[in-house]
Design a protein around this motif. Structure first.
Motif, PDB file in Angstrom:
ATOM      1  N   GLU A  19       2.741   6.506  -6.825  1.00  0.00           N
ATOM      2  CA  GLU A  19       1.550   7.078  -7.374  1.00  0.00           C
ATOM      3  C   GLU A  19       1.368   8.511  -7.431  1.00  0.00           C
ATOM      4  O   GLU A  19       2.033   8.943  -8.675  1.00  0.00           O
ATOM      5  CB  GLU A  19       0.457   6.425  -7.217  1.00  0.00           C
ATOM      6  N   ALA A  20       2.258   8.622  -6.436  1.00  0.00           N
ATOM      7  CA  ALA A  20       2.896  10.063  -6.279  1.00  0.00           C
ATOM      8  C   ALA A  20       3.937  10.912  -7.147  1.00  0.00           C
ATOM      9  O   ALA A  20       3.883  11.887  -7.826  1.00  0.00           O
ATOM     10  CB  ALA A  20       3.088  10.678  -4.750  1.00  0.00           C
ATOM     11  N   THR A  26       0.516   0.077 -10.807  1.00  0.00           N
ATOM     12  CA  THR A  26       1.299  -0.045  -9.550  1.00  0.00           C
ATOM     13  C   THR A  26       0.732  -1.240  -8.969  1.00  0.00           C
ATOM     14  O   THR A  26       1.814  -1.422  -8.214  1.00  0.00           O
ATOM     15  CB  THR A  26       0.644   1.455  -8.617  1.00  0.00           C
ATOM     16  N   LYS A  41      -2.555   8.297 -12.912  1.00  0.00           N
ATOM     17  CA  LYS A  41      -3.048   6.682 -12.688  1.00  0.00           C
ATOM     18  C   LYS A  41      -2.574   5.534 -12.994  1.00  0.00           C
ATOM     19  O   LYS A  41      -3.068   5.542 -14.728  1.00  0.00           O
ATOM     20  CB  LYS A  41      -4.113   7.457 -11.376  1.00  0.00           C
ATOM     21  N   LYS A  96       0.172  -1.498   0.182  1.00  0.00           N
ATOM     22  CA  LYS A  96       0.113  -0.083  -0.275  1.00  0.00           C
ATOM     23  C   LYS A  96       1.097   1.105   0.493  1.00  0.00           C
ATOM     24  O   LYS A  96       0.837   1.840  -0.876  1.00  0.00           O
ATOM     25  CB  LYS A  96      -0.596  -0.152   0.709  1.00  0.00           C
ATOM     26  N   ASN A  97       2.101   1.286   0.833  1.00  0.00           N
ATOM     27  CA  ASN A  97       2.567   2.716   1.249  1.00  0.00           C
ATOM     28  C   ASN A  97       3.868   2.515  -0.911  1.00  0.00           C
ATOM     29  O   ASN A  97       3.536   3.816  -1.198  1.00  0.00           O
ATOM     30  CB  ASN A  97       3.782   2.491   2.544  1.00  0.00           C
ATOM     31  N   ASN A 130       2.857   1.697  -3.223  1.00  0.00           N
ATOM     32  CA  ASN A 130       2.009   2.258  -4.409  1.00  0.00           C
ATOM     33  C   ASN A 130       1.597   3.363  -4.672  1.00  0.00           C
ATOM     34  O   ASN A 130       1.955   4.318  -5.149  1.00  0.00           O
ATOM     35  CB  ASN A 130       0.840   0.954  -4.336  1.00  0.00           C
ATOM     36  N   GLU A 131       1.585   3.989  -3.193  1.00  0.00           N
ATOM     37  CA  GLU A 131       1.436   5.538  -2.903  1.00  0.00           C
ATOM     38  C   GLU A 131       2.644   6.308  -2.750  1.00  0.00           C
ATOM     39  O   GLU A 131       2.114   6.932  -3.883  1.00  0.00           O
ATOM     40  CB  GLU A 131       0.954   5.848  -1.804  1.00  0.00           C
ATOM     41  N   THR A 132       3.446   5.957  -2.728  1.00  0.00           N
ATOM     42  CA  THR A 132       4.170   7.257  -3.360  1.00  0.00           C
ATOM     43  C   THR A 132       5.234   6.517  -4.723  1.00  0.00           C
ATOM     44  O   THR A 132       5.394   7.987  -5.294  1.00  0.00           O
ATOM     45  CB  THR A 132       5.746   6.223  -2.165  1.00  0.00           C
TER      46      THR A 132
END
Length: 230
Positions: free
Chosen positions: A140-141, A154, A150, A133-134, A136-138
């Motif tokens: 995507e940013a 990812t 998007k 989760k972490n 993927n978020e970084t």
């Protein structure tokens, strides 16, 4: 006759034992002298060279703010194929003094030079789902900062690694951007996914060498290593 044969055999056995002992000592000596670099904030050691020949250029630590406190999540080492990296840099720039390390890092982000980021977990009680989760978020940013949109790919970065897998202190993960923008992920030394994506390769490298890197000191050290190549 018999006594002579026994004596000769005994000497040969003794000699073979000595060779074996010397060989074992040499192996132990080589193992002890294997050079490493220690990430000073976590004490994690990284070999200066991977089995595929990539060389360590910088080490750092990934922190995350939890309730306002900076928590160390993992240490990392950035490895490159120095020869390929040198060739790309020399083809893209002129004199080293006319270019900043930021410009050079951008060349590395935008070109498939062969980079591996080796991550060693230092925070206990993590699970694969939390890391997925972490990460993927970084990523995507990073994609957004690179001007992309998007990307559902990812979700494939950590691939077949099961969400329930515990990542204890010392667990290792690797992200490698291979030639041709092929992204390869390893968890505990096992390949869990491998697929082609130029944007994801660039985004994964951007996390460590981009405008807002996960560890500024690591990026600065990596940039200095680029100057030495050109």
């Amino acid at each position: 006759m018999n006594s002579d044969t026994q004596s000769t055999t005994g000497n040969r056995d003794t000699k073979e034992e000595k060779i074996t002992e010397n060989d074992e000592t040499e192996l132990l000596r080589d193992d002890k002298e294997m050079p490493v670099e220690v990430e000073r904030k976590t004490g994690v050691s990284f070999p200066i060279e991977l089995s595929d020949g990539k060389e360590l250029k910088a080490v750092g630590v990934r922190k995350k703010s939890v309730l306002g406190l900076p928590i160390k999540i993992y240490s990392f080492g950035i490895y490159t194929d120095s020869q390929k990296l040198m060739g790309v840099l020399k083809s893209k720039i002129g004199k080293a003094e006319a270019n900043t390390t930021n410009e050079m890092c951008r060349i590395v982000i935008d070109n498939p030079v062969g980079i591996t980021v080796k991550m060693v977990i230092v925070f206990s009680n993590l699970t694969m789902s939390m890391v997925r989760k972490n990460f993927n978020e970084t990523v995507e940013a990073a994609i957004r900062k690179l001007g992309g949109e998007k990307n559902e790919l990812t979700k494939r970065i950590m691939g077949e690694a099961k969400d329930g897998v515990k990542l204890t202190r010392g667990s290792e993960l690797e992200i490698t951007c291979l030639p041709g923008y092929v992204l390869e992920t390893k968890v505990h030394g096992k390949v869990v996914n491998k697929f082609e994506s130029e944007m994801l390769c660039r985004a994964c490298v951007y996390l460590y060498l981009g405008d807002d890197p996960l560890d500024k000191e690591a990026k600065e050290k990596f940039g200095m290593s680029l100057l030495s190549l050109v």
